[in-house]
Enzyme design. Structure first.
Site, PDB file in Angstrom:
ATOM      1  N   GLU A 178      82.967 -43.047 123.690  1.00  0.00           N
ATOM      2  CA  GLU A 178      83.315 -41.622 123.741  1.00  0.00           C
ATOM      3  C   GLU A 178      83.497 -41.172 125.182  1.00  0.00           C
ATOM      4  O   GLU A 178      82.684 -41.480 126.048  1.00  0.00           O
ATOM      5  CB  GLU A 178      82.198 -40.811 123.072  1.00  0.00           C
TER       6      GLU A 178
ATOM      7  N   TRP B   7      78.100 -42.818 124.186  1.00  0.00           N
ATOM      8  CA  TRP B   7      78.449 -41.806 125.177  1.00  0.00           C
ATOM      9  C   TRP B   7      77.430 -41.866 126.305  1.00  0.00           C
ATOM     10  O   TRP B   7      76.216 -41.841 126.057  1.00  0.00           O
ATOM     11  CB  TRP B   7      78.470 -40.396 124.595  1.00  0.00           C
TER      12      TRP B   7
ATOM     13  N   LYS C  96      84.289 -37.988 128.122  1.00  0.00           N
ATOM     14  CA  LYS C  96      83.930 -36.591 128.360  1.00  0.00           C
ATOM     15  C   LYS C  96      84.589 -36.135 129.645  1.00  0.00           C
ATOM     16  O   LYS C  96      84.772 -36.925 130.581  1.00  0.00           O
ATOM     17  CB  LYS C  96      82.418 -36.423 128.446  1.00  0.00           C
TER      18      LYS C  96
ATOM     19  N   HIS D  53      85.291 -32.096 124.455  1.00  0.00           N
ATOM     20  CA  HIS D  53      85.196 -32.916 125.654  1.00  0.00           C
ATOM     21  C   HIS D  53      86.471 -32.951 126.495  1.00  0.00           C
ATOM     22  O   HIS D  53      86.652 -33.848 127.311  1.00  0.00           O
ATOM     23  CB  HIS D  53      84.806 -34.348 125.287  1.00  0.00           C
TER      24      HIS D  53
ATOM     25  N   ASP E 261      79.458 -26.831 122.626  1.00  0.00           N
ATOM     26  CA  ASP E 261      78.925 -27.319 121.349  1.00  0.00           C
ATOM     27  C   ASP E 261      78.445 -26.197 120.445  1.00  0.00           C
ATOM     28  O   ASP E 261      77.331 -26.218 119.935  1.00  0.00           O
ATOM     29  CB  ASP E 261      77.811 -28.339 121.591  1.00  0.00           C
TER      30      ASP E 261
ATOM     31  N   ASP F 269      85.955 -36.173 120.943  1.00  0.00           N
ATOM     32  CA  ASP F 269      85.102 -35.009 120.729  1.00  0.00           C
ATOM     33  C   ASP F 269      85.927 -33.772 121.064  1.00  0.00           C
ATOM     34  O   ASP F 269      86.492 -33.675 122.145  1.00  0.00           O
ATOM     35  CB  ASP F 269      83.868 -35.088 121.632  1.00  0.00           C
TER      36      ASP F 269
ATOM     37  N   ASP G 196      79.174 -32.566 115.845  1.00  0.00           N
ATOM     38  CA  ASP G 196      78.322 -32.647 117.030  1.00  0.00           C
ATOM     39  C   ASP G 196      78.211 -31.273 117.671  1.00  0.00           C
ATOM     40  O   ASP G 196      79.118 -30.831 118.390  1.00  0.00           O
ATOM     41  CB  ASP G 196      78.893 -33.658 118.038  1.00  0.00           C
TER      42      ASP G 196
ATOM     43  N   HIS H  60      84.127 -36.427 116.813  1.00  0.00           N
ATOM     44  CA  HIS H  60      83.008 -35.504 116.899  1.00  0.00           C
ATOM     45  C   HIS H  60      83.613 -34.106 116.889  1.00  0.00           C
ATOM     46  O   HIS H  60      84.250 -33.697 117.855  1.00  0.00           O
ATOM     47  CB  HIS H  60      82.198 -35.726 118.179  1.00  0.00           C
TER      48      HIS H  60
ATOM     49  N   ASP I 254      82.447 -27.157 127.345  1.00  0.00           N
ATOM     50  CA  ASP I 254      81.915 -28.018 126.282  1.00  0.00           C
ATOM     51  C   ASP I 254      80.560 -27.487 125.823  1.00  0.00           C
ATOM     52  O   ASP I 254      79.514 -28.045 126.114  1.00  0.00           O
ATOM     53  CB  ASP I 254      81.786 -29.449 126.817  1.00  0.00           C
TER      54      ASP I 254
END
Length: 424
Positions: free
Chosen positions: A231, A189, A233, A267, A301, A264, A331, A291, A299
């Site tokens: 990955e 990423w 985003k 993302h 997390d 993800d 993640d 993820h 985003d």
């Protein structure tokens, strides 16, 4: 008063009967769930600080918020925290490392010269813990993230530095796989992008592709041992307008290069779910990498919660028979709560959703759909939600030798008092 074990057994027997009536074998589901490896991310334990001298916390489109006391301050403390966390989580586990967790022990080297020996402490720990290791190049939190760019930088010297970092991380991942006897996922990423609208959106993407091609050109890497993935985003802090490694670019790259694509769950657009993407992409890709996180408005997390979004992902994996084609990793990074507890909560929630999906009477639901009886399909889907899943979850934890219910929290609180709060 009955013991905890007796109560769990009583609940399990009740659940076995009800699930059996629906055509579901509870013991088989528990056994199956325990065989699925879930990769836990090391960076939750120390706010992505890593073990390098150059590391100054997360930067380059990401950030950790909160200042809860007790953050691990190096590899030894992080591994001690991991030991307790893993003992409280059922199922098969891996640990996902980033390149900035190299332990140089006084050796003068930058990320373009890291070696497997710089991760010897992690390999030794993984052997003792009985877990596999995954790996990520760290394309952030470094002075050579120049003007927000790494592999897509217009500066050839910057690109060459990060190309070498990617090559070295693939070598490290291969060393992990050989030492531990299981493949290592190598996830790429990159935070490259612009805060505002670029005049040229094509050139950075062309440079990104050329740089990745240079990394993957190394034929000394056994791609049966190193499972490469790229990955995408939507955006990052400071690169809100234009991300080089967008969904379209990274998916196209994975499809044309024969490598994995990482989805993800944080993302994409705030209301966009990744679960529905699995069956579409797996018609064309042999494997996918996940993820799993929880975004709130962006985003962000957040720690994985046992919610509908998570359940939808696991249902897609199980119902589609994709357990051998979808590699699951977590993640997130939350510094506002006990970091060790965050690991345990997220990992246990992921296991809960996986087990619950394995207990869902999918055959009956699918039969209704294939018969065109969408009324029964909906009714059965809803009724499945109130089957006695928690009784099976408690039995699964007991069988796996980890705490039942919230009793794990007492161990974390005691460790917090005895160890974590004494850190400077």
């Amino acid at each position: 008063m009955a013991s905890m074990e007796d109560r769990v057994l009583l609940g399990l027997n009740y659940a076995r009967e009800l699930y059996a009536e629906k055509g579901v074998d509870v013991d088989q589901a528990m056994e199956r769930c325990g065989q699925v490896a879930i990769s836990m991310h090391c960076w939750q334990g120390d706010d992505i600080m890593g073990c390098e001298a150059v590391g100054a916390g997360a930067s380059g489109g990401i950030q950790t918020t909160g200042n809860y006391p007790g953050r691990a301050r190096g590899g030894d403390e992080l591994r001690a925290d991991l030991n307790l966390a893993l003992s409280l989580i059922p199922g098969r586990k891996k640990l996902n490392l980033h390149g900035n967790y190299a332990e140089l022990k006084g050796r003068k080297a930058d990320r373009d010269a890291y070696r497997p020996e710089d991760f010897a402490g992690w390999i030794d720990w993984a052997k003792a813990a009985g877990v596999g290791l995954d790996m990520n190049p760290t394309y952030f939190s470094h002075p050579k993230v120049k003007d927000g760019f790494t592999l897509a930088s217009p500066d050839k010297g910057i690109r060459d530095f990060w190309i070498e970092h990617g090559k070295r991380c693939r070598e490290i991942g291969q060393a992990f796989a050989k030492a531990l006897g299981q493949p290592a996922v190598l996830n790429f990423w990159m935070p490259d992008g612009y805060k505002d609208t670029p005049a040229d959106s094509t050139a950075p993407r062309r440079r990104m592709v050329e740089s990745l091609d240079a990394i993957f050109a190394d034929k000394s890497i056994d791609t049966q041992l190193v499972l490469d993935s790229v990955e995408s985003k939507l955006f990052g802090i400071g690169v809100e307008r234009y991300t080089v490694g967008s969904h379209e670019l990274m998916l196209s790259y994975a499809l044309t290069r024969g490598i994995m694509y990482t989805l993800d769950s944080g993302h994409f657009h705030p209301t966009e779910q990744i679960a529905d993407k699995l069956s579409a992409l797996l018609l064309y890709l042999p494997k996918l990498h996940l993820h799993v996180t929880r975004g709130i408005r962006w985003d962000s997390d957040h720690v994985v919660a046992f919610n509908d979004d998570l359940q939808y992902i696991m249902d897609e994996i199980v119902l589609g028979n994709y357990l051998d084609r979808v590699l699951i990793g977590l993640d997130y990074f939350d510094a506002s709560i006990n970091r060790l507890a965050a690991w345990v909560i997220g990992m246990r929630n992921t296991q809960k959703a996986l087990l619950r999906s394995m207990l869902t009477p999918h055959k009956a639901i699918l039969a209704a759909e294939e018969a065109g009886d969408w009324t029964s399909r909906f009714a059965l889907q809803e009724e499945a939600k109130t089957l006695p899943f928690t009784a099976v979850w408690d039995a699964y934890c007991l069988k796996q030798g980890v705490p039942v219910g919230d009793s794990w929290l007492n161990q974390v609180k005691q460790y917090e008092k005895d160890v974590m709060f004494k850190r400077g």
